[in-house]
Structure formats: structure tokens, C-alpha cells
Motif scaffolding. Structure first.
Motif, PDB file in Angstrom:
ATOM      1  N   LYS A 214       1.744   8.701  -6.974  1.00 22.39           N
ATOM      2  CA  LYS A 214       2.184  10.088  -6.863  1.00 22.39           C
ATOM      3  C   LYS A 214       3.253  10.390  -7.913  1.00 22.39           C
ATOM      4  CE  LYS A 214       4.291  13.223  -3.530  1.00 22.39           C
ATOM      5  NZ  LYS A 214       4.764  13.366  -2.152  1.00 22.39           N
ATOM      6  N   TRP A 215       4.230   9.491  -8.054  1.00 18.57           N
ATOM      7  CA  TRP A 215       5.331   9.720  -8.978  1.00 18.57           C
ATOM      8  C   TRP A 215       4.898   9.616 -10.437  1.00 18.57           C
ATOM      9  CZ3 TRP A 215       8.722   5.907  -5.776  1.00 18.57           C
ATOM     10  CH2 TRP A 215       9.117   6.541  -4.584  1.00 18.57           C
ATOM     11  N   LEU A 216       3.939   8.735 -10.723  1.00 20.44           N
ATOM     12  CA  LEU A 216       3.434   8.605 -12.095  1.00 20.44           C
ATOM     13  C   LEU A 216       2.347   9.625 -12.409  1.00 20.44           C
ATOM     14  CD1 LEU A 216       3.208   4.721 -12.476  1.00 20.44           C
ATOM     15  CD2 LEU A 216       4.914   6.249 -13.469  1.00 20.44           C
ATOM     16  N   ARG A 217       1.889  10.334 -11.386  1.00 14.23           N
ATOM     17  CA  ARG A 217       0.834  11.336 -11.519  1.00 14.23           C
ATOM     18  C   ARG A 217      -0.462  10.747 -12.086  1.00 14.23           C
ATOM     19  NH1 ARG A 217       4.285  16.568 -13.547  1.00 14.23           N
ATOM     20  NH2 ARG A 217       5.604  16.640 -11.719  1.00 14.23           N
ATOM     21  N   VAL A 218      -0.846   9.619 -11.534  1.00 13.66           N
ATOM     22  CA  VAL A 218      -2.114   9.000 -11.916  1.00 13.66           C
ATOM     23  C   VAL A 218      -3.107   9.217 -10.783  1.00 13.66           C
ATOM     24  CG1 VAL A 218      -1.059   7.284 -13.416  1.00 13.66           C
ATOM     25  CG2 VAL A 218      -1.415   6.721 -11.034  1.00 13.66           C
ATOM     26  N   PRO A 219      -4.404   9.144 -11.069  1.00 11.50           N
ATOM     27  CA  PRO A 219      -5.399   9.354 -10.013  1.00 11.50           C
ATOM     28  C   PRO A 219      -5.302   8.282  -8.931  1.00 11.50           C
ATOM     29  CG  PRO A 219      -6.449   9.135 -12.179  1.00 11.50           C
ATOM     30  CD  PRO A 219      -5.000   8.918 -12.367  1.00 11.50           C
ATOM     31  N   PRO A 220      -5.582   8.641  -7.687  1.00 10.65           N
ATOM     32  CA  PRO A 220      -5.501   7.666  -6.598  1.00 10.65           C
ATOM     33  C   PRO A 220      -6.495   6.521  -6.735  1.00 10.65           C
ATOM     34  CG  PRO A 220      -6.180   9.819  -5.768  1.00 10.65           C
ATOM     35  CD  PRO A 220      -5.928   9.970  -7.217  1.00 10.65           C
TER      36      PRO A 220
ATOM     37  N   ALA B  26       0.833  -1.210   0.000  1.00 10.59           N
ATOM     38  CA  ALA B  26       0.000   0.000   0.000  1.00 10.59           C
ATOM     39  C   ALA B  26       0.867   1.259   0.000  1.00 10.59           C
ATOM     40  CB  ALA B  26      -0.926  -0.005   1.214  1.00 10.59           C
ATOM     41  N   LYS B  27       1.942   1.250   0.767  1.00 13.11           N
ATOM     42  CA  LYS B  27       2.857   2.393   0.776  1.00 13.11           C
ATOM     43  C   LYS B  27       3.526   2.563  -0.583  1.00 13.11           C
ATOM     44  CE  LYS B  27       3.949   2.421   5.674  1.00 13.11           C
ATOM     45  NZ  LYS B  27       3.364   3.714   5.980  1.00 13.11           N
ATOM     46  N   ILE B  28       3.949   1.460  -1.181  1.00  9.36           N
ATOM     47  CA  ILE B  28       4.568   1.517  -2.507  1.00  9.36           C
ATOM     48  C   ILE B  28       3.573   2.054  -3.523  1.00  9.36           C
ATOM     49  CG2 ILE B  28       5.456   0.086  -4.396  1.00  9.36           C
ATOM     50  CD1 ILE B  28       6.834  -1.641  -2.244  1.00  9.36           C
ATOM     51  N   ASN B  29       2.326   1.582  -3.469  1.00  9.43           N
ATOM     52  CA  ASN B  29       1.292   2.051  -4.400  1.00  9.43           C
ATOM     53  C   ASN B  29       1.030   3.544  -4.248  1.00  9.43           C
ATOM     54  OD1 ASN B  29       0.858  -0.380  -5.677  1.00  9.43           O
ATOM     55  ND2 ASN B  29      -0.772  -0.994  -4.290  1.00  9.43           N
TER      56      ASN B  29
ATOM     57  N   SER C  61      -6.941   1.557 -10.483  1.00  6.59           N
ATOM     58  CA  SER C  61      -6.774   0.205  -9.976  1.00  6.59           C
ATOM     59  C   SER C  61      -5.322  -0.254 -10.086  1.00  6.59           C
ATOM     60  CB  SER C  61      -7.671  -0.740 -10.777  1.00  6.59           C
ATOM     61  OG  SER C  61      -7.380  -2.071 -10.460  1.00  6.59           O
ATOM     62  N   GLY C  62      -4.913  -1.086  -9.146  1.00  4.09           N
ATOM     63  CA  GLY C  62      -3.580  -1.673  -9.193  1.00  4.09           C
ATOM     64  C   GLY C  62      -3.388  -2.567 -10.395  1.00  4.09           C
ATOM     65  N   VAL C  63      -4.479  -3.069 -10.937  1.00  4.49           N
ATOM     66  CA  VAL C  63      -4.417  -3.901 -12.136  1.00  4.49           C
ATOM     67  C   VAL C  63      -3.848  -3.100 -13.301  1.00  4.49           C
ATOM     68  CG1 VAL C  63      -5.802  -5.205 -13.801  1.00  4.49           C
ATOM     69  CG2 VAL C  63      -6.326  -5.341 -11.370  1.00  4.49           C
ATOM     70  N   ALA C  64      -4.202  -1.828 -13.383  1.00  2.00           N
ATOM     71  CA  ALA C  64      -3.704  -0.972 -14.465  1.00  2.00           C
ATOM     72  C   ALA C  64      -2.197  -0.774 -14.365  1.00  2.00           C
ATOM     73  CB  ALA C  64      -4.413   0.369 -14.431  1.00  2.00           C
ATOM     74  N   ILE C  65      -1.665  -0.803 -13.164  1.00  3.48           N
ATOM     75  CA  ILE C  65      -0.232  -0.582 -12.983  1.00  3.48           C
ATOM     76  C   ILE C  65       0.562  -1.879 -13.116  1.00  3.48           C
ATOM     77  CG2 ILE C  65       1.529   0.181 -11.333  1.00  3.48           C
ATOM     78  CD1 ILE C  65      -0.548   2.111 -10.209  1.00  3.48           C
ATOM     79  N   TYR C  66       0.046  -2.977 -12.558  1.00  2.00           N
ATOM     80  CA  TYR C  66       0.822  -4.203 -12.479  1.00  2.00           C
ATOM     81  C   TYR C  66       0.430  -5.279 -13.490  1.00  2.00           C
ATOM     82  CZ  TYR C  66       2.289  -2.163  -8.078  1.00  2.00           C
ATOM     83  OH  TYR C  66       2.794  -1.321  -7.134  1.00  2.00           O
ATOM     84  N   CYS C  67      -0.564  -5.035 -14.345  1.00  2.00           N
ATOM     85  CA  CYS C  67      -1.015  -6.035 -15.304  1.00  2.00           C
ATOM     86  C   CYS C  67       0.077  -6.323 -16.332  1.00  2.00           C
ATOM     87  CB  CYS C  67      -2.280  -5.566 -16.013  1.00  2.00           C
ATOM     88  SG  CYS C  67      -2.940  -6.783 -17.145  1.00  2.00           S
TER      89      CYS C  67
END
Length: 101
Positions: free
Chosen positions: A70-76, A62-65, A79-85
Motif C-alpha cells: 500500500k505504501w509503495l503503491r505496487v499492485p497487490p 502478511a500484515k507487513i506485506n 510477488s514478495g520476491v520482487a520486494i525482498y530479493c
């Protein structure tokens, strides 16, 4: 030393390291590089060696996410699927420690 103590130490290491990376004057993509190739391998060793409970690993993730978004400037709410898929057409070379553990 008990594994519960190792879990708390690993969580503290993750928090301190993420904060240190965040304080650097780097662009977000370079902070992500530091996360992927420096911090995550450093965290995976105790996570694979010691019996650390899944709630601690989820807290680290959760801390890493939080910082990754924040660093990628994506909305909070993204979904994590969009980042890690790994099967999407537009995939990021990101690894989740939950998958690696």
C-alpha cells in the motif's frame, strides 16, 4: 507466560503499530523507513527469543506485506520476491521477518 501468548501479543503489537504508522501523515517512503528501522527491530526480539509458531510469524509477515504494498503503491499481486530479493539489479533495502527469524 506461555510462548503461544507471546505470539498473540507480538501479532497484536504488529497490527497496532502498522495501523499507527499508517495513520501518520507521512509519505509512503517515510512509512517504510519507520517499518524497517523502528517496527521490525522491535518485533525481532520476541520472535528470536520466544518459540513462536511459524503460522503466527507468517501472519505478521502478511500484515507487513499488505501495508508495504500500500505504501509503495505496487499492485497487490506483486510477488514478495520482487520486494525482498537481495540479488536483483533493482533491489529495495527491505528485510523480511521470515528471513530474520
Amino acid at each position: 507466560m506461555k510462548d503461544t501468548r507471546r505470539g498473540a501479543e507480538t501479532l497484536q503489537l504488529a497490527s497496532e503499530s502498522l495501523l499507527a504508522i499508517n495513520k501518520r501523515g507521512l509519505q509512503g517512503k517515510f512509512k517504510i523507513w519507520c517499518l524497517q528501522f523502528m517496527l521490525i527491530p522491535k518485533l525481532l526480539w520476541p520472535l528470536s527469543f520466544f518459540d513462536i509458531c511459524s503460522s503466527t510469524v507468517e501472519a505478521i509477515e502478511a500484515k507487513i506485506n499488505k501495508y508495504t504494498r500500500k505504501w509503495l503503491r505496487v499492485p497487490p499481486g506483486l510477488s514478495g520476491v520482487a520486494i525482498y530479493c537481495r540479488k536483483a539489479k533493482l533491489k529495495l533495502p527491505m528485510k523480511s521477518i521470515l528471513e530474520e527469524d
